[in-house]
Design an enzyme around this catalytic site. Structure first.
Site, mmCIF file in Angstrom:
data_model
loop_
_atom_site.group_PDB
_atom_site.id
_atom_site.type_symbol
_atom_site.label_atom_id
_atom_site.label_comp_id
_atom_site.label_asym_id
_atom_site.label_seq_id
_atom_site.Cartn_x
_atom_site.Cartn_y
_atom_site.Cartn_z
ATOM 1 N N LYS A 35 102.352 -38.258 -33.701
ATOM 2 C CA LYS A 35 103.451 -37.283 -33.715
ATOM 3 C C LYS A 35 103.729 -36.732 -32.317
ATOM 4 C CE LYS A 35 104.354 -32.873 -36.083
ATOM 5 N NZ LYS A 35 103.648 -31.853 -36.888
ATOM 6 N N ILE A 59 102.347 -38.375 -39.906
ATOM 7 C CA ILE A 59 101.637 -38.968 -41.048
ATOM 8 C C ILE A 59 102.078 -38.350 -42.380
ATOM 9 C CG2 ILE A 59 99.563 -39.753 -39.826
ATOM 10 C CD1 ILE A 59 98.132 -37.224 -40.978
ATOM 11 N N THR A 123 84.635 -34.334 -39.530
ATOM 12 C CA THR A 123 83.871 -33.539 -38.571
ATOM 13 C C THR A 123 82.645 -32.903 -39.220
ATOM 14 O OG1 THR A 123 83.984 -31.440 -37.357
ATOM 15 C CG2 THR A 123 85.597 -31.725 -39.077
ATOM 16 N N ASP A 124 81.626 -32.640 -38.408
ATOM 17 C CA ASP A 124 80.440 -31.943 -38.931
ATOM 18 C C ASP A 124 80.752 -30.487 -39.273
ATOM 19 O OD1 ASP A 124 80.676 -30.883 -36.357
ATOM 20 O OD2 ASP A 124 78.592 -31.274 -35.774
ATOM 21 N N GLU A 125 81.930 -29.992 -38.851
ATOM 22 C CA GLU A 125 82.269 -28.592 -39.123
ATOM 23 C C GLU A 125 82.502 -28.339 -40.616
ATOM 24 O OE1 GLU A 125 84.795 -26.696 -36.266
ATOM 25 O OE2 GLU A 125 84.259 -28.148 -34.723
ATOM 26 N N TYR A 148 90.545 -24.614 -39.675
ATOM 27 C CA TYR A 148 90.427 -26.025 -39.262
ATOM 28 C C TYR A 148 89.444 -26.767 -40.155
ATOM 29 C CZ TYR A 148 88.520 -30.049 -36.730
ATOM 30 O OH TYR A 148 88.053 -31.301 -36.402
ATOM 31 N N LYS A 152 89.930 -29.861 -42.956
ATOM 32 C CA LYS A 152 89.259 -31.164 -42.843
ATOM 33 C C LYS A 152 88.423 -31.448 -44.099
ATOM 34 C CE LYS A 152 89.221 -33.663 -39.809
ATOM 35 N NZ LYS A 152 90.141 -34.803 -39.477
ATOM 36 N N ASN A 177 80.658 -32.415 -32.028
ATOM 37 C CA ASN A 177 81.522 -32.083 -30.880
ATOM 38 C C ASN A 177 81.561 -33.212 -29.846
ATOM 39 O OD1 ASN A 177 80.768 -29.400 -32.050
ATOM 40 N ND2 ASN A 177 82.154 -28.729 -30.420
ATOM 41 N N PRO A 190 86.257 -29.575 -21.114
ATOM 42 C CA PRO A 190 87.313 -29.697 -20.086
ATOM 43 C C PRO A 190 87.842 -28.341 -19.616
ATOM 44 C CG PRO A 190 88.077 -30.559 -22.201
ATOM 45 C CD PRO A 190 86.620 -30.299 -22.353
ATOM 46 N N TYR A 205 82.178 -17.232 -25.423
ATOM 47 C CA TYR A 205 82.319 -16.395 -26.620
ATOM 48 C C TYR A 205 80.956 -15.818 -27.014
ATOM 49 C CZ TYR A 205 86.884 -18.715 -27.403
ATOM 50 O OH TYR A 205 88.167 -19.201 -27.287
ATOM 51 N N ASN A 247 75.445 -23.369 -26.042
ATOM 52 C CA ASN A 247 76.586 -23.395 -25.124
ATOM 53 C C ASN A 247 76.164 -23.000 -23.708
ATOM 54 O OD1 ASN A 247 78.435 -24.319 -26.984
ATOM 55 N ND2 ASN A 247 79.002 -22.262 -27.675
HETATM 56 P P1 NAD Z 1 93.319 -34.411 -30.499
HETATM 57 O O1 NAD Z 1 93.856 -33.069 -30.839
HETATM 58 O O2 NAD Z 1 92.987 -34.750 -29.088
HETATM 59 O O3 NAD Z 1 94.302 -35.546 -31.031
HETATM 60 C C1 NAD Z 1 94.912 -35.487 -32.284
HETATM 61 C C2 NAD Z 1 96.073 -36.462 -32.284
HETATM 62 O O4 NAD Z 1 96.711 -36.429 -33.570
HETATM 63 C C3 NAD Z 1 97.155 -36.108 -31.258
HETATM 64 O O5 NAD Z 1 97.529 -37.255 -30.553
HETATM 65 C C4 NAD Z 1 98.295 -35.577 -32.106
HETATM 66 O O6 NAD Z 1 99.591 -35.782 -31.550
HETATM 67 C C5 NAD Z 1 98.111 -36.376 -33.385
HETATM 68 N N1 NAD Z 1 98.724 -35.721 -34.553
HETATM 69 C C6 NAD Z 1 98.607 -34.420 -34.917
HETATM 70 N N2 NAD Z 1 99.323 -34.179 -36.034
HETATM 71 C C7 NAD Z 1 99.885 -35.369 -36.379
HETATM 72 C C8 NAD Z 1 100.724 -35.776 -37.446
HETATM 73 N N3 NAD Z 1 101.128 -34.907 -38.387
HETATM 74 N N4 NAD Z 1 101.126 -37.066 -37.514
HETATM 75 C C9 NAD Z 1 100.724 -37.956 -36.554
HETATM 76 N N5 NAD Z 1 99.941 -37.629 -35.524
HETATM 77 C C10 NAD Z 1 99.515 -36.351 -35.439
HETATM 78 O O7 NAD Z 1 92.048 -34.582 -31.437
HETATM 79 P P2 NAD Z 1 90.720 -35.430 -31.278
HETATM 80 O O8 NAD Z 1 89.692 -34.568 -30.660
HETATM 81 O O9 NAD Z 1 91.041 -36.754 -30.690
HETATM 82 O O10 NAD Z 1 90.329 -35.590 -32.805
HETATM 83 C C11 NAD Z 1 90.671 -36.781 -33.534
HETATM 84 C C12 NAD Z 1 90.049 -36.695 -34.909
HETATM 85 O O11 NAD Z 1 88.634 -36.549 -34.791
HETATM 86 C C13 NAD Z 1 90.519 -35.497 -35.737
HETATM 87 O O12 NAD Z 1 90.675 -35.920 -37.072
HETATM 88 C C14 NAD Z 1 89.385 -34.487 -35.612
HETATM 89 O O13 NAD Z 1 89.328 -33.656 -36.746
HETATM 90 C C15 NAD Z 1 88.195 -35.418 -35.532
HETATM 91 N N6 NAD Z 1 87.028 -34.895 -34.813
HETATM 92 C C16 NAD Z 1 87.142 -34.362 -33.562
HETATM 93 C C17 NAD Z 1 86.000 -33.932 -32.893
HETATM 94 C C18 NAD Z 1 86.058 -33.379 -31.487
HETATM 95 O O14 NAD Z 1 85.037 -32.935 -30.966
HETATM 96 N N7 NAD Z 1 87.192 -33.406 -30.803
HETATM 97 C C19 NAD Z 1 84.749 -34.040 -33.490
HETATM 98 C C20 NAD Z 1 84.668 -34.603 -34.779
HETATM 99 C C21 NAD Z 1 85.812 -35.020 -35.420
HETATM 100 P P1 TYD Z 2 85.225 -26.043 -29.032
HETATM 101 O O1 TYD Z 2 85.309 -27.043 -27.921
HETATM 102 O O2 TYD Z 2 86.427 -25.222 -29.333
HETATM 103 O O3 TYD Z 2 84.719 -26.835 -30.306
HETATM 104 P P2 TYD Z 2 84.310 -26.274 -31.783
HETATM 105 O O4 TYD Z 2 84.722 -24.883 -31.929
HETATM 106 O O5 TYD Z 2 85.090 -27.192 -32.649
HETATM 107 O O6 TYD Z 2 82.820 -26.457 -31.880
HETATM 108 O O7 TYD Z 2 84.039 -25.029 -28.731
HETATM 109 C C1 TYD Z 2 82.712 -25.468 -28.569
HETATM 110 C C2 TYD Z 2 81.820 -24.262 -28.467
HETATM 111 O O8 TYD Z 2 82.173 -23.526 -27.287
HETATM 112 C C3 TYD Z 2 81.980 -23.295 -29.630
HETATM 113 O O9 TYD Z 2 80.709 -22.712 -29.928
HETATM 114 C C4 TYD Z 2 82.901 -22.234 -29.088
HETATM 115 C C5 TYD Z 2 82.544 -22.179 -27.609
HETATM 116 N N1 TYD Z 2 83.668 -21.795 -26.715
HETATM 117 C C6 TYD Z 2 83.499 -20.728 -25.841
HETATM 118 O O10 TYD Z 2 82.435 -20.086 -25.763
HETATM 119 N N2 TYD Z 2 84.558 -20.376 -25.048
HETATM 120 C C7 TYD Z 2 85.749 -21.042 -25.100
HETATM 121 O O11 TYD Z 2 86.684 -20.675 -24.340
HETATM 122 C C8 TYD Z 2 85.898 -22.151 -25.994
HETATM 123 C C9 TYD Z 2 87.180 -22.906 -26.086
HETATM 124 C C10 TYD Z 2 84.811 -22.480 -26.798
#
Ligand code: NAD
Ligand code: TYD
Length: 339
Positions: A35, A59, A123-125, A148, A152, A177, A190, A205, A247
């Site tokens: 998207k 989607i 996700t593990d969340e 979130y 999921k 994560n 990042p 946090y 963290n």
């Molecule tokens: P991201 O936010 O970087 O990417 C998500 C992508 O989905 C983006 O490109 C966005 O444009 C697309 N998207 C969002 N809504 C959409 C829609 N309605 N239709 C089509 N595309 C759509 O996320 P990510 O970190 O790459 O996560 C990818 C998957 O992995 C997710 O399902 C997330 O729940 C899961 N996940 C992420 C983490 C993590 O640490 N980032 C950990 C475990 C699981």
């Molecule tokens: P995040 O990357 O948002 O992943 P998630 O909440 O899905 O685990 O955050 C990772 C950890 O870092 C989480 O414990 C929250 C903490 N965090 C901060 O302490 N400060 C921040 O600005 C952010 C974005 C996260």
């Protein structure tokens, strides 16, 4: 030639997964459907590749998904598409249900109509905050606590219901994560790396003693591929390094990697409903022959190094008005008040 529909392939993990398949599975045709939300970047993927097509779309659009699956002769759907940031889900929860629940349901329905293989990226969340020394098992009861993770978990339950009710060929992976190249700057590694490079404070946090299993995205991607190729249909597999760090430990590694001082650390008002600890057992996936290559600290160091070496990737995002508006909304007040 098999055709995979990879939704959310222009996001962080989806793009890493597409890159892995292009490098290692030359007999697959990949159709990415995305998207292009704020988190997506077309340049996360190669500009051109004979085995890759990129389509923009949602989607949750049933007609579009039906058309795409038929016109591209899709065999398998791998669903990465999601709204993914907990803080965004606190600010703006509705879109999380729309994409992560309704969108997943639409894909399942199309998969049912066309008898496709379906893999859900979860996700593990979904297990919620983990007490004591327990490591979440795939059979544990789900106890999500943020909009979130609740969305999921609902997606996972729908996937399981399509396996049980319709015999759809499903699998689910629950990743912890992820860190690595191409992650959007709202996520902690990042964000903190680029803040440190800009000599901006790192907004921690609360006490920063929350625990996460920081996993290198390449380990997550090989885990997903292992399940796609060798997983048992109907099953769920956790994917992670299998150990967690605080963290504070994560940011020590990150500061050391980019050569910046601890004086940048600021403890700020905690996230609402902040999950204290995530921890997964990855034994079930390891039994398929997969093993993580990075420990959490190594994964964080590798990720921080990538942002350190690629300012051209993240500088335009930091300077964009949309990111600055989000940053101010999320952090301006927090950073004013020292906790
Ligand atoms: P991201 O936010 O970087 O990417 C998500 C992508 O989905 C983006 O490109 C966005 O444009 C697309 N998207 C969002 N809504 C959409 C829609 N309605 N239709 C089509 N595309 C759509 O996320 P990510 O970190 O790459 O996560 C990818 C998957 O992995 C997710 O399902 C997330 O729940 C899961 N996940 C992420 C983490 C993590 O640490 N980032 C950990 C475990 C699981
Ligand atoms: P995040 O990357 O948002 O992943 P998630 O909440 O899905 O685990 O955050 C990772 C950890 O870092 C989480 O414990 C929250 C903490 N965090 C901060 O302490 N400060 C921040 O600005 C952010 C974005 C996260």
């Amino acid at each position: 030639m098999k055709t995979l529909l990879i939704t959310g392939g222009c996001g962080f993990i989806g793009a890493n997964f597409v890159r892995l398949l292009l490098e290692t599975r030359p007999n697959l045709k990949l159709v990415v459907l995305d998207k292009m939300t704020y988190a997506a970047r077309r340049d996360n993927l190669p500009e051109q590749h004979p085995n890759l097509e990129v389509v923009i779309g949602d989607i949750a659009n049933l007609e579009l998904m039906r058309h795409l699956v038929t016109s591209q002769q899709v065999d398998t759907i791998v669903n990465f598409a999601a709204e993914t940031h907990v803080d965004q889900s606190i600010l703006n929860p509705f879109v999380f249900s729309q994409t992560n629940v309704i969108g997943t349901h639409v894909l399942l329905e199309v998969a049912r109509e066309h008898k496709l293989r379906f893999h859900q990226i979860s996700t593990d969340e979904v297990y919620g905050t983990i007490e004591g020394d327990h490591h979440s098992l795939e059979s544990d009861i789900l106890a999500p606590r943020s909009p979130y993770s609740a969305s999921k978990a609902a997606g996972d339950q729908l996937v399981q219901s399509y396996f049980v009710t319709y015999g759809l060929q499903t699998t689910i992976t629950r990743g912890s994560n992820n860190v690595g190249a191409y992650q959007f700057l709202e996520k902690v590694v990042p964000l903190f790396t680029t803040n440190a490079m800009l000599d901006l404070p790192l907004p921690v946090y609360g006490d920063g003693l929350q625990m996460r299993d920081y996993t290198h995205v390449s380990d997550h991607c090989t885990g997903i591929l292992t399940v796609l190729e060798r997983g048992t249909i109907g099953e769920i597999y956790n994917v992670g390094a299998g150990q967690e760090i605080t963290n504070m430990a994560m940011l020590e590694v990150l500061l050391e990697t980019v050569g910046k001082p601890r004086s940048l650390i600021r403890h700020v008002t905690d996230r609402a409903g902040h999950d204290r600890r995530y921890s997964v057992s990855v034994k079930k996936l390891e039994a398929l022959g997969w093993k993580a290559q990075y420990q959490p600290k190594e994964a964080v160091a590798a990720a921080a190094k990538w942002y350190f070496e690629h300012p051209e990737y993240w500088q335009p995002v930091r300077e964009s008005s949309s990111f600055q508006a989000y940053y101010n909304r999320q952090y301006a007040k927090r950073l004013e008040v020292k906790v």
